[in-house]
Design an enzyme around this catalytic site. Structure first.
Site, PDB file in Angstrom:
ATOM      1  N   ARG A 118      14.769  32.478  45.997  1.00  0.00           N
ATOM      2  CA  ARG A 118      16.110  32.011  46.406  1.00  0.00           C
ATOM      3  C   ARG A 118      17.087  31.838  45.257  1.00  0.00           C
ATOM      4  NH1 ARG A 118      12.742  28.826  49.711  1.00  0.00           N
ATOM      5  NH2 ARG A 118      12.589  29.741  51.771  1.00  0.00           N
ATOM      6  N   LYS A 140      29.014  40.923  41.126  1.00  0.00           N
ATOM      7  CA  LYS A 140      28.631  41.765  42.277  1.00  0.00           C
ATOM      8  C   LYS A 140      27.287  42.398  41.959  1.00  0.00           C
ATOM      9  CE  LYS A 140      32.896  43.175  44.577  1.00  0.00           C
ATOM     10  NZ  LYS A 140      33.791  44.316  44.883  1.00  0.00           N
ATOM     11  N   GLU A 182      36.872  53.574  34.497  1.00  0.00           N
ATOM     12  CA  GLU A 182      37.069  52.174  34.922  1.00  0.00           C
ATOM     13  C   GLU A 182      38.050  51.462  33.987  1.00  0.00           C
ATOM     14  OE1 GLU A 182      35.973  51.161  37.794  1.00  0.00           O
ATOM     15  OE2 GLU A 182      33.922  51.835  38.207  1.00  0.00           O
ATOM     16  N   LYS A 224      39.395  41.860  34.154  1.00  0.00           N
ATOM     17  CA  LYS A 224      38.460  41.649  35.262  1.00  0.00           C
ATOM     18  C   LYS A 224      38.186  40.157  35.457  1.00  0.00           C
ATOM     19  CE  LYS A 224      34.519  43.038  37.806  1.00  0.00           C
ATOM     20  NZ  LYS A 224      33.494  43.991  38.103  1.00  0.00           N
ATOM     21  N   GLU A 234      36.145  38.215  46.783  1.00  0.00           N
ATOM     22  CA  GLU A 234      36.965  39.284  47.346  1.00  0.00           C
ATOM     23  C   GLU A 234      37.560  38.938  48.704  1.00  0.00           C
ATOM     24  OE1 GLU A 234      35.639  43.220  46.137  1.00  0.00           O
ATOM     25  OE2 GLU A 234      36.381  44.009  48.027  1.00  0.00           O
ATOM     26  N   ARG A 238      40.816  40.568  44.652  1.00  0.00           N
ATOM     27  CA  ARG A 238      39.758  41.288  43.951  1.00  0.00           C
ATOM     28  C   ARG A 238      39.605  42.725  44.430  1.00  0.00           C
ATOM     29  NH1 ARG A 238      33.722  39.318  41.997  1.00  0.00           N
ATOM     30  NH2 ARG A 238      33.138  41.355  41.180  1.00  0.00           N
ATOM     31  N   ASN A 242      38.920  47.920  43.329  1.00  0.00           N
ATOM     32  CA  ASN A 242      38.322  49.083  43.993  1.00  0.00           C
ATOM     33  C   ASN A 242      39.263  50.268  44.061  1.00  0.00           C
ATOM     34  OD1 ASN A 242      35.653  48.364  44.662  1.00  0.00           O
ATOM     35  ND2 ASN A 242      36.495  46.869  46.081  1.00  0.00           N
ATOM     36  N   HIS A 245      37.881  53.692  44.662  1.00  0.00           N
ATOM     37  CA  HIS A 245      36.463  53.552  45.015  1.00  0.00           C
ATOM     38  C   HIS A 245      36.156  53.967  46.449  1.00  0.00           C
ATOM     39  CE1 HIS A 245      36.304  51.546  41.197  1.00  0.00           C
ATOM     40  NE2 HIS A 245      35.039  51.189  41.335  1.00  0.00           N
ATOM     41  N   HIS A 249      33.254  56.308  46.507  1.00  0.00           N
ATOM     42  CA  HIS A 249      31.961  56.009  47.146  1.00  0.00           C
ATOM     43  C   HIS A 249      31.622  57.080  48.185  1.00  0.00           C
ATOM     44  CE1 HIS A 249      32.051  51.421  46.074  1.00  0.00           C
ATOM     45  NE2 HIS A 249      31.679  52.175  45.058  1.00  0.00           N
ATOM     46  N   HIS A 262      29.233  57.691  38.981  1.00  0.00           N
ATOM     47  CA  HIS A 262      30.136  56.748  39.646  1.00  0.00           C
ATOM     48  C   HIS A 262      31.548  56.840  39.053  1.00  0.00           C
ATOM     49  CE1 HIS A 262      31.516  53.078  41.596  1.00  0.00           C
ATOM     50  NE2 HIS A 262      31.894  52.609  40.424  1.00  0.00           N
TER      51      HIS A 262
END
Ligand code: NAD
Ligand code: GLY
Length: 356
Positions: A118, A140, A182, A224, A234, A238, A242, A245, A249, A262
């Site tokens: 956990r 993330k 990026e 960032k 987000e 935030r 992206n 992206h 993606h 990527h």
């Protein structure tokens, strides 16, 4: 050494940036609560840098899990190797994970840290340019699903980020370019002066010029950090991180994970976002040309993969995390340095961009 802070109240953490930090024990020790450490790395990065990290951790009991290398292994099966390693060596809640590698290792080690018993502590030690300017900061963590990139994961912040810029000396040029994508993103979404600086300094980054590189990494991490501080999970702002992206993606998933890097997929996605912003009347043709030029200068792709059809994009973009109540939202630009998240664009313009 430069030190930045990600200010998230009780989840505050430092980002250290400099040369030769990998083996500096004083950077790790304040963030390791127990006696045991699990280094998570991969078969490429481990042989290059694990010994330096072990040197820094000489006063702890250290185990290592070595993952197969590649985006195609960012999945349940590989994630389970981390849990296997932790359980086989009886690691408790007091163990700290050290993620040594690029974004793939960092995202998976972070997700393992978020869920093992956990939640246990972890430190990011990013070794690619992309992970040093983006994925190691902000918490993330994720694995891919065959139907969508980074679809299974958690927000889980590291205790510290240790960026040793000397590790970039062994990074292949194509991976350096992927990281530059990026970096350019920050100029496009929020930092127009930084974009102008980048237009003059891409060759310096590609050549790993120490001062240029350090400035680019510091500015990226600071940008960032500011965005993550304002919107950790987000809820709104935030999402501008992206930019490119949603298209990117879709390209990565369509081509098969690991086929397009990527950063490469994001680069061509950012130009698609720029072209759509232009068709919507927001971005001048001169600015679109500047964006195309800086991407070309960085040896990055400016078109999607040959043979990828409009329907392929639509099908894959429909599972994007920014889709809300069935409506596709995209990060577009009102100008260089001024990104917005919006669903108000015409589908005709979108299809024009996707059919290029
Ligand atoms: P990567 O982790 O696959 O690393 C690229 C390649 O470089 C790999 O083969 C790796 O083994 C190798 N490598 C790493 N460091 C090296 C070094 N110093 N010398 C030589 N080789 C080295 O890819 P990446 O570009 O670092 O990360 C991409 C991943 O990051 C994607 O899965 C993407 O989804 C994720 N990502 C996450 C976030 C986030 O916020 N969590 C942000 C951006 C990207
Ligand atoms: N790379 C996108 C984010 O961290 O939000």
């Amino acid at each position: 050494m430069i030190e930045l802070e990600v200010d998230l109240g009780e989840r505050n953490y430092p980002i250290y940036i400099g040369e030769g930090l990998l083996s500096d024990s004083s950077l790790y020790e304040p963030y390791i609560a127990g006696r045991k450490v699990m280094i998570v790395t991969n078969e490429t990065v481990g042989p290059l840098y694990e010994q330096q990290v072990r040197h820094a951790l000489a006063s702890y009991e250290v185990d290592t899990v070595v993952l197969p290398d590649g985006e195609q292994y960012k999945n349940w099966e590989t994630l389970n190797l981390i849990f296997d390693g932790l359980l086989e060596k009886a690691h408790s809640r007091k163990t700290t994970i050290v993620a040594l590698g690029g974004g793939v290792v960092g995202d998976m080690a972070g997700f393992a840290a978020a869920s093992y018993q956990r939640g246990i502590d972890f430190i990011q030690v990013p070794t690619t340019l992309l992970s040093q300017v983006d994925s190691s900061v902000g918490g993330k963590t994720a694995i891919n699903h065959p139907l969508g990139k980074n679809m299974i994961g958690a927000f889980y912040q590291p205790k510290a980020v240790i960026i040793d810029t000397l590790t970039l000396q062994t990074l292949p040029p194509q991976e350096v370019s992927a990281g530059i994508a990026e970096i350019i993103k920050y100029g496009l979404i929020r930092e127009s002066d930084f974009f102008i600086w980048l237009e003059k300094n891409i060759q310096g980054i590609k050549g790993l010029d120490s001062d240029v590189l350090t400035y680019a990494i510091k500015t990226s991490c600071a940008c960032k950090a500011e965005i993550v501080e304002a919107d950790e999970k987000e809820g709104g702002l935030r999402a501008i991180l992206n930019l490119g992206h949603t298209f990117g993606h879709a390209i990565e998933t369509h081509k098969g994970y690991g086929s397009w890097l990527h950063g490469e997929a994001v680069a061509s996605g950012m130009l698609m976002a720029a072209e759509l912003s232009h068709l919507e009347g927001w971005l001048s043709v001169e600015d679109v040309d500047r964006i195309r030029a800086i991407l070309v200068d960085s040896d990055l792709p400016v078109l999607g993969p040959e043979g990828m059809l409009i329907n392929d994009y639509h099908r894959l973009m429909s599972v994007d995390k920014k889709v809300m109540d069935g409506t596709l939202r995209l990060v577009l630009m009102k100008g260089i340095g001024d990104a917005v998240v919006t669903s108000s664009f015409s589908s005709e313009n979108l299809n024009t961009v996707l059919s290029k």
